[in-house]
Design a protein around this motif. Structure first.
Motif, short mmCIF file in Angstrom:
data_model
loop_
_atom_site.label_atom_id
_atom_site.label_comp_id
_atom_site.label_asym_id
_atom_site.label_seq_id
_atom_site.Cartn_x
_atom_site.Cartn_y
_atom_site.Cartn_z
N VAL A 54 0.81 -1.14 0.08
CA VAL A 54 -0.10 0.00 0.02
C VAL A 54 0.77 1.40 -0.09
N LEU A 55 1.88 1.36 0.85
CA LEU A 55 2.87 2.48 0.92
C LEU A 55 3.54 2.97 -0.29
N GLU B 296 7.90 6.11 0.39
CA GLU B 296 9.02 5.39 0.60
C GLU B 296 9.04 4.74 2.02
N CYS B 297 9.27 3.48 2.37
CA CYS B 297 8.88 2.97 3.36
C CYS B 297 9.98 1.77 3.73
N ASP B 298 10.10 1.64 5.08
CA ASP B 298 10.96 0.22 5.45
C ASP B 298 9.95 -0.21 6.60
N MET B 299 10.43 -1.47 7.02
CA MET B 299 9.44 -2.29 7.98
C MET B 299 10.90 -2.69 8.70
N VAL B 300 10.42 -2.55 10.16
CA VAL B 300 11.31 -3.03 11.29
C VAL B 300 11.01 -4.46 11.74
N GLY B 301 11.82 -5.31 11.79
CA GLY B 301 11.40 -6.78 12.12
C GLY B 301 12.44 -7.65 12.23
N ALA C 171 9.69 -1.52 -0.69
CA ALA C 171 9.86 -1.51 0.98
C ALA C 171 11.27 -2.32 1.06
N ARG C 172 11.83 -1.85 2.32
CA ARG C 172 12.87 -2.50 2.74
C ARG C 172 12.82 -3.17 4.11
N LEU C 173 13.29 -4.17 4.53
CA LEU C 173 13.21 -4.59 5.90
C LEU C 173 14.45 -4.52 6.71
N LEU C 174 14.26 -3.76 7.98
CA LEU C 174 15.29 -3.42 8.71
C LEU C 174 15.48 -4.45 9.88
#
Length: 298
Positions: A134-135, A141-146, A167-170
């Motif tokens: 969606v973003l 521009e978005c990143d996901m923390v996990g 999206a990127r994963l952090l």
């Protein structure tokens, strides 16, 4: 890097299921997801007992029948959400309005205009993985923390799906440096704030009337650098479309640990309020509330 036979087996099973659901039309794949959710409820008896215990203590006003009905819907929901995750990269930005009803996105855009990046506050509610589609599809521009999954093969496969749209994963285990760098680049960084985090790096909050340890990393960062926090959640609708919404941004105020605890409690209450919109779509199967172990003297 050596990979155990167990991990290879799990990965092979995942790829077989993924191959089937990616071939089927989404409607048929979701029927399969419903069946898998019902099967998981039977096979994962320990998880079901944990979910029952969590819900009964969090909402003591519910009867036994209501809790069991809610948990049946909960397992079915996560069965279907797992299917949509395996098909996430099959969505098209042109289909955004077809499958998602988005409300309050102006709150996010206003926060981004401050030029400090945005912390997206969310939790394991509804289809939280949808943000990876969606973003970017909305031009954010978005990143996901996990945390990475234990099985490196499965982790690599699902990472490819999650990052398909940009999206990127952090990795949350590698500290806040990468997160701060992403915020400095003007990105929106999604943080799931409804998991148990042992101290240090956490504070005691009240969540559904019970004490729970909650991470303070994002609270510290938001307070120190005045980074706006924007709550964002995504719930499944009865027609299997999704409603994604953002709420007005917060600029957390105060100094010192007392202010950190107070602000973390505020964020926790926002997550709880979103969960109460539909308690059948939250991940009740994990150990959110953990009793502190007291060492006995000999």
């Amino acid at each position: 890097m050596s990979v155990s036979f167990k991990y290879y087996s799990e990965y092979l099973g995942l790829r077989i299921v993924a191959g089937v659901v990616r071939f089927l039309p989404r409607s048929a794949a979701l029927v399969l997801g419903r069946l898998l959710g019902q099967l998981a409820m039977k096979l994962l008896a320990g998880r079901y007992r944990l979910a029952y215990d969590n819900m009964s203590k969090a909402m003591p006003e519910l009867t036994d029948r209501e809790i069991r009905r809610n948990l049946r819907q909960c397992f079915v929901h996560f069965g279907m959400s797992g299917i949509d995750l395996l098909r996430l990269d099959l969505f098209s930005p042109d289909e955004l309005d077809q499958f998602f009803k988005i409300e309050g996105f102006d709150h996010l855009r206003q926060a981004l205009e401050l030029g400090r990046g945005v912390i997206l506050l969310t939790g394991h509610l509804g289809f939280w993985e949808a943000g990876a589609f969606v973003l970017p599809a909305s031009g954010v521009e978005c990143d996901m923390v996990g945390r990475p999954m234990k099985n490196p093969l499965t982790d690599a496969y699902l990472t490819g799906i999650r990052t398909h749209f940009g999206a990127r994963l952090l990795n949350s285990r590698k500290g806040g440096r990468r997160i701060f760098k992403s915020l400095g680049a003007g990105h929106a960084v999604a943080v799931l704030l409804d998991q148990h985090i042992s101290p240090p790096g956490s504070t005691e909050t009240v969540f559904f009337g019970r004490k729970a340890m909650t991470s303070t990393v994002m609270t510290h960062m938001a307070m120190k650098h005045q980074i706006p926090v924007v709550p964002m959640f995504c719930l499944r609708s009865p027609d299997h479309r999704y409603k994604a919404w953002t709420e007005p941004m917060l600029l957390l105020q105060g100094e010192g640990e007392a202010a950190v605890a107070q602000n973390t409690q505020l964020l926790t209450e926002i997550v709880e309020a979103a969960i109460r919109r539909d308690v059948t779509q939250w991940f009740w199967m994990h150990k959110r509330w953990r009793v502190k172990k007291v060492r006995k003297r000999k």
